[in-house]
Design a protein around this motif. Structure first.
Motif, PDB file in Angstrom:
ATOM      1  N   ILE A   1       5.706 -34.001  -4.971  1.00  0.00           N
ATOM      2  CA  ILE A   1       5.835 -34.246  -6.408  1.00  0.00           C
ATOM      3  C   ILE A   1       7.271 -34.135  -6.877  1.00  0.00           C
ATOM      4  O   ILE A   1       7.785 -34.992  -7.599  1.00  0.00           O
ATOM      5  CB  ILE A   1       4.972 -33.245  -7.213  1.00  0.00           C
ATOM      6  CG1 ILE A   1       3.510 -33.303  -6.770  1.00  0.00           C
ATOM      7  CG2 ILE A   1       5.114 -33.503  -8.711  1.00  0.00           C
ATOM      8  CD1 ILE A   1       2.819 -34.604  -7.063  1.00  0.00           C
TER       9      ILE A   1
ATOM     10  N   CYS B   1       2.583 -37.214 -13.767  1.00  0.00           N
ATOM     11  CA  CYS B   1       1.630 -36.402 -13.004  1.00  0.00           C
ATOM     12  C   CYS B   1       0.404 -36.081 -13.845  1.00  0.00           C
ATOM     13  O   CYS B   1       0.456 -36.048 -15.078  1.00  0.00           O
ATOM     14  CB  CYS B   1       2.269 -35.083 -12.567  1.00  0.00           C
ATOM     15  SG  CYS B   1       3.680 -35.279 -11.467  1.00  0.00           S
TER      16      CYS B   1
ATOM     17  N   ASN C   1       0.269 -36.827  -8.220  1.00  0.00           N
ATOM     18  CA  ASN C   1       1.226 -37.873  -8.554  1.00  0.00           C
ATOM     19  C   ASN C   1       0.474 -39.121  -9.019  1.00  0.00           C
ATOM     20  O   ASN C   1      -0.200 -39.785  -8.236  1.00  0.00           O
ATOM     21  CB  ASN C   1       2.088 -38.206  -7.328  1.00  0.00           C
ATOM     22  CG  ASN C   1       3.192 -39.202  -7.642  1.00  0.00           C
ATOM     23  OD1 ASN C   1       3.152 -39.912  -8.633  1.00  0.00           O
ATOM     24  ND2 ASN C   1       4.194 -39.258  -6.773  1.00  0.00           N
TER      25      ASN C   1
END
Length: 301
Positions: free
Chosen positions: A42, A111, A133
């Motif tokens: 991420i 996200c 994600n």
């Protein structure tokens, strides 16, 4: 037993990498992040680096801690969303939200974050979060949403979006003042017949560019269809800057000797509904087209 735990952790890590998710834990009472697993998926940083970055936040007051964490992890426009989720966790409730996330100076990634509190003696003591994600999906959805609102030839808003926008503003701010401008190319059919449709399309694009230059991003500018455009000047009176913008637009020449005309109606003077306002501007435009290359203001209602 230890070997079984090690294998379980390895498989858990592999599964998270395959899914592109990150898991973290926060010690709420001590204001301390305790672990990050698969943070690279991420944030582009490993979990240990992030833990070191945020360790100093633990000494801050609760309010300052929340601000520091939000500033480190999320986009400024998403801070209120993050704050609402954190408040829900502190109240013992799970939360799910979407935000643009980063780790310090890294790039933002859209996200989906799911957080749940872990209670001890009935009070939230820890928070576990799962970060997914969704950046490719979010950007694709934003692209199609934007495309549905836009005119493909001029890159202005289309009529469907323009009407919805104007009606929404009029409902929200019925006292105004607002201005509705209708714009039309004079003798557009003759231009197409004489110079071809490529020239006609070029003239439409040129008008769109001139409208953007004259009225700027504050106004809602849309192509209504054919050679007709609409400018909605939100919260602007018929005076000062708007009159100068109109004058600048009308004096900006077009190729092939084409000219353009405008009709102006003011809210609430010239209409008590969207349809009445549009009809007043349309009547003013009809008068302007008789004269060519000018702007006519709607008459009193």
């Amino acid at each position: 037993m230890l070997e079984s735990l090690r294998r379980y952790k390895e498989r858990f890590t592999i599964a998270m990498r395959a899914a592109g998710i990150c898991v973290y834990e926060v010690d709420l009472k001590n204001q301390r992040y305790t672990f990050f697993e698969n943070a690279e998926a991420i944030f582009g940083k490993d979990g240990d680096t992030i833990l070191r970055d945020v360790a100093a936040f633990s000494d801050l007051s609760p309010q300052a801690y929340c601000r520091a964490v939000s500033g480190y992890f999320s986009h400024p426009d998403d801070h209120p969303t993050v704050a609402r989720a954190f408040a829900a966790v502190l109240a013992g409730q799970p939360a799910s939200y979407q935000a643009r996330m980063c780790a310090g100076d890294e790039d933002y990634t859209w996200c989906k974050i799911d957080v749940v509190p872990i209670l001890q003696d009935g009070e939230p003591a820890f928070m576990v979060g799962v970060v997914s994600n969704i950046d490719p999906l979010k950007r694709r959805a934003d692209f199609f949403e934007t495309a549905a609102h836009m005119d493909p030839l001029t890159d202005l808003y289309n009529r469907r979006y323009g009407e919805a926008y104007i009606e929404r503003v009029l409902r929200r701010e019925p006292g105004g003042p607002h201005a509705l401008l209708l714009v039309d190319l004079d003798a557009f059919k003759q231009l197409n017949d004489t110079h071809g449709h490529t020239a006609g399309d070029g003239a439409l694009k040129q008008v769109a560019d001139q409208l953007r230059t004259a009225f700027g991003p504050e106004a809602m500018i849309a192509r209504w269809g054919g050679d007709e455009f609409v400018v909605f000047a939100h919260g602007t009176e018929w005076c000062g800057e708007l009159s100068r913008q109109i004058d600048r637009f009308l004096k900006d020449p077009l190729q092939w000797g084409a000219t353009k005309s405008m009709g102006l109606a003011r809210w609430p003077q010239h209409g008590k509904s969207y349809q009445a306002l549009f009809s007043a501007a349309d009547a003013a435009l009809y008068q302007a087209k008789k004269r060519r290359s000018c702007c006519v203001v709607a008459g009193p209602q």
